[in-house]
Design a protein around this motif. Sequence first.
Motif: not given
Length: 282
Positions: A106-110
């Motif tokens: 989820d750290e790839g969500i932007h």
Amino acid sequence: MSQMSTDLTQYLTEFQQQGLTCFPQQLDPTTVAQWQSVFQNQFADPPPNGNRRDTYQLIQKYPQLTLPFVANAQVLDFLEILMGPFVSLEALAMAATFPTPQAQADEGIHWHRDMWAQVGRTTDYLPPNAVNVLNYFPHLQPAHGAFRYIPGSHRQIVFAPDDQAGKPHPQEQLLYPQMGDTLFIHSGLLHSGTGNSSHEMRYFISRFYAKCWYPRREQIDIPPIQSFLAEAESQRDRRLMRLFGQDDLLLSRAGRSGSQPESETWQQWIAEDRRYKLTGEE
């Protein structure tokens, strides 16, 4: 390129309503294989910081692949329906997302919109000032990470505030494009990627097209593009010349709106360009 025959009207309707549409299997297997080879050359090593690497200025290195790719007739036909006869290549880029542990996916969500979006003025459909055309590799599965988007957000007052910009959105939908699919994204669509928790790299190639009066990131003063422009000029192909910023009719056409719906005017100008290419007649 695939010679897929398609009724562009159904894709236009979806694009206007949802903010994106997908041409399934629009790339032929040879083109897919060529891009896979380029990816392997460009992204042999993981980035020193983070888990994503972006590469621009690909035309200089791979002109025989990239120039036909950005000039694909089926793609340009659809873009001219969306933006009128003003389509220009703003940038060609590749991006690789390297695998990370599932806990970091989820750290790839932007959440973001692309350049030159017009949002919040009206809930009516506004033609895009720019369209991002994406092709993903390999076939995306949940572990590779989805393309996330908020349907219809190109014509809604909907945002992802700073404290929510890196989290799943309650209105989101998830999309898993397959190799060969070509995805068209309205610049006003609120969208995001996802981290990659698979065991292989996820790639995409982005053709970012904008109306030809906007600045561009793509370097055009290079021999392959200058040769391309010279050939387009010799063939009287205004559309291909416009792709890299040469449009002698821009100012005259920009001052001729008001007498009929914009889409009808666009069709007249597109027909003029085609007639000029075939006959030399204005």
